[in-house]
Scaffold this active site. Structure first.
Site, PDB file in Angstrom:
ATOM      1  N   HIS A 187       0.938  -0.898   0.061  1.00 43.11           N
ATOM      2  CA  HIS A 187      -0.314  -0.320  -0.031  1.00 43.11           C
ATOM      3  C   HIS A 187       0.555   1.332  -0.194  1.00 43.11           C
ATOM      4  O   HIS A 187       1.410   0.934   0.325  1.00 43.11           O
ATOM      5  CB  HIS A 187      -0.678   0.208   1.497  1.00 43.11           C
ATOM      6  N   ASP A 228       2.597   1.867   3.510  1.00 42.79           N
ATOM      7  CA  ASP A 228       3.200   0.755   3.674  1.00 42.79           C
ATOM      8  C   ASP A 228       4.855   1.446   3.476  1.00 42.79           C
ATOM      9  O   ASP A 228       5.784   0.663   4.022  1.00 42.79           O
ATOM     10  CB  ASP A 228       3.209  -0.254   3.232  1.00 42.79           C
ATOM     11  N   GLU A 246     -10.533  -7.407  -4.450  1.00 42.93           N
ATOM     12  CA  GLU A 246     -10.252  -8.128  -3.802  1.00 42.93           C
ATOM     13  C   GLU A 246     -11.488  -8.414  -2.578  1.00 42.93           C
ATOM     14  O   GLU A 246     -11.699  -7.625  -1.565  1.00 42.93           O
ATOM     15  CB  GLU A 246      -9.089  -7.954  -2.833  1.00 42.93           C
ATOM     16  N   HIS A 289     -10.344 -14.124   3.587  1.00 40.15           N
ATOM     17  CA  HIS A 289     -12.162 -13.510   2.937  1.00 40.15           C
ATOM     18  C   HIS A 289     -12.926 -14.515   3.018  1.00 40.15           C
ATOM     19  O   HIS A 289     -14.355 -14.188   2.966  1.00 40.15           O
ATOM     20  CB  HIS A 289     -11.370 -12.497   1.834  1.00 40.15           C
ATOM     21  N   ASP A 308      -4.362 -13.931  -2.546  1.00 36.72           N
ATOM     22  CA  ASP A 308      -3.513 -13.217  -0.814  1.00 36.72           C
ATOM     23  C   ASP A 308      -3.772 -14.784  -0.786  1.00 36.72           C
ATOM     24  O   ASP A 308      -5.026 -15.503   0.256  1.00 36.72           O
ATOM     25  CB  ASP A 308      -4.546 -12.202  -0.851  1.00 36.72           C
ATOM     26  N   ASP A 324      -5.914 -13.938   9.306  1.00 37.13           N
ATOM     27  CA  ASP A 324      -4.780 -13.325   8.367  1.00 37.13           C
ATOM     28  C   ASP A 324      -3.808 -14.499   9.319  1.00 37.13           C
ATOM     29  O   ASP A 324      -2.135 -13.945   9.199  1.00 37.13           O
ATOM     30  CB  ASP A 324      -3.917 -12.208   8.545  1.00 37.13           C
ATOM     31  N   ASP A 328      -0.429 -12.455   2.571  1.00 32.96           N
ATOM     32  CA  ASP A 328      -1.315 -11.797   3.018  1.00 32.96           C
ATOM     33  C   ASP A 328      -1.839 -11.618   4.803  1.00 32.96           C
ATOM     34  O   ASP A 328      -2.807 -12.540   5.127  1.00 32.96           O
ATOM     35  CB  ASP A 328      -2.691 -11.056   2.257  1.00 32.96           C
TER      36      ASP A 328
END
Ligand code: XUL
Ligand code: CO
Length: 438
Positions: free
Chosen positions: A101, A104, A232, A271, A296, A309, A338
């Site tokens: 990102h 980040d 996503e 997810h 991910d 995660d 991820d």
């Protein structure tokens, strides 16, 4: 800049009998499986945010891991130390891709012009680091969920000023992604959803999100971005209801707004399970719609209802996921971890253990998925299951060369159909175990 991980050797493949904690037991990058090397099948990526940023902080307590890399957090020196640490880490593991990102990479400033200047500086630094390596960017994205301005979302916000701010972040994140040669650009709609329906204009918000995506596509293509844009999907967390609930919902949205040629799915395992689907279900839905782009790679905890995660360790799930990936012809994106270390796993060694675990899990998944396909019992069963559509009236149905009248006449003549053949679920589950543990 000195070494950060000097105590840890380069991670090599040693085979399944090795007990060396700093060696791969299954990920043998040059081993050929179904015509491609493991490395080609599995373009692994490091998530900048978790690996170089997450320090174990949670709602109940402070961080446990020191990710300062010798510099004061919030400074450009720290941002550069993260680049140095990240490249050393990736090289030691043979990881060829990273994902990020915008924030980040650098600390966000009060003024976006200063943030953008910092992004220019850090991306120059990363480009310099990339020279002489084969490390590349898998995808970039903009963080449009952390800052309070995004409390009502980015594309879905009620504020035109915030909307423009989101547009500015997407534009810059695209610039940096293209500059670093990224394969893709991700939209994870973290706060693109709602908490309370009565204060929400759902149609208005979805139209605005689609418009932001269209503007991103137009701009991206205008600066030479040839890769895929990704949605996503995630059903909830942080919002109670997120518009990109799951792959089927996101694909419908993309088609409704004419975005389906430029977008694919980035499917995250945790997810999928939050949406009450399996990982392989989400992969199959994406693949049959020609939209399986990237993954991910992580896993959730079946006892917890949020996005934990975790690094993937479940070989059964990884096998079923890799079965979908192989059947779909492989990814144009990659496998981004991820995933983050558990809070009590706070040392540098743990960062390596986590990636060795994740890479070996997917390597095993790949090996076993290929064996399942080569074994043929599952494919043969599925082919046989639908064989009544291969000739006669069944073939006519598939060819769309029959009518409701003709099907009805056929049924009336038959008087009563036989039961469809058995689904043989338990037999096929046994085949799966047989292949997994042979
Ligand atoms: C959040 C999540 C994000 C996206 C990128 O659940 O998965 O980190 O991958 O924004
Ligand atoms: Co993700």
């Amino acid at each position: 800049m000195g070494e950060f991980f000097s105590a840890i050797p380069e991670i090599k493949y040693e085979g399944k009998n090795s007990t060396n904690p700093f060696a791969f037991k299954y990920y043998d990058k040059d081993r050929k499986i179904m015509g491609k090397t493991m490395e080609e099948h599995l373009p692994f990526a490091m998530a900048w945010w978790h690996n170089l940023g997450a320090n174990g902080v949670d709602m109940f307590g402070q961080g446990t891991a020191d990710k300062s890399f010798g510099q004061a957090p919030g400074t450009m020196e720290h941002a550069k130390a993260k680049v140095d640490a990240g490249f050393e880490f990736m090289k030691k593991l043979g990881i060829k891709y990273f994902c990020f990102h915008d924030i980040d990479l650098v600390p966000e400033a009060d003024d976006i012009n200063e943030t953008n200047r910092r992004l220019d500086e850090i991306s120059d630094y990363i480009l310099e680091k990339m020279k002489g390596t084969d490390i590349k960017c898998l995808w970039g994205t903009a963080n449009m969920f952390g800052n309070p301005r995004y409390m009502n979302g980015a594309g879905s916000t009620n504020s035109a000023d915030v909307y423009c701010f989101a547009a500015a972040q997407v534009k810059k994140a695209l610039d940096i992604t293209v500059k670093l040669g990224g394969r893709g650009y991700v939209f994870w709609g973290g706060r693109e959803g709602y908490e309370f329906l009565l204060n929400t204009d759902m149609k208005f918000e979805q139209e605005n999100i689609a418009n932001l995506m269209h503007m991103a596509v137009d701009y991206g293509r205008s600066i030479g971005f040839k890769g895929d844009f990704y949605i996503e999907p995630k059903p909830k967390e942080p919002m109670k209801h997120q518009y990109d609930f799951d792959a089927a919902t996101a694909i419908g949205f993309l088609r409704q707004y004419g975005l389906d040629k430029d977008f694919k799915m980035n499917i995250e395992a945790n997810h999928a399970t939050l949406a009450q689907h399996t990982f392989e279900h989400e992969l199959r839905v994406s693949a049959i719609n020609g939209m399986l782009g990237s993954i991910d790679a992580n896993q959730g905890d079946p006892l917890l209802g949020w996005d934990t995660d975790e690094f993937p360790c479940n070989v059964y799930d990884a096998t079923l996921a890799m079965y979908e990936v192989l059947k779909s012809g492989g990814l144009t994106g990659g496998f981004n971890f991820d995933s983050k270390n558990r809070r009590p796993s706070y040392t540098y060694e743990d960062m390596f253990h986590a990636f060795i675990l994740g890479m070996d899990t997917f390597a095993l998944g790949l090996i076993k998925a290929a064996e399942l396909i080569e074994d043929g019992r599952i494919d043969n069963f599925v082919k046989e299951k639908y064989s009544s559509f291969q000739e006669g009236i069944g073939k006519k149905i598939r060819d769309k060369s029959t009518t409701l009248q003709e099907c009805s006449d056929y049924a009336l003549k038959m008087k009563k159909p036989e039961l469809p053949g058995s689904g043989r679920q338990e037999y096929l589950e046994a085949v799966l175990n047989n292949v997994l543990f042979k």
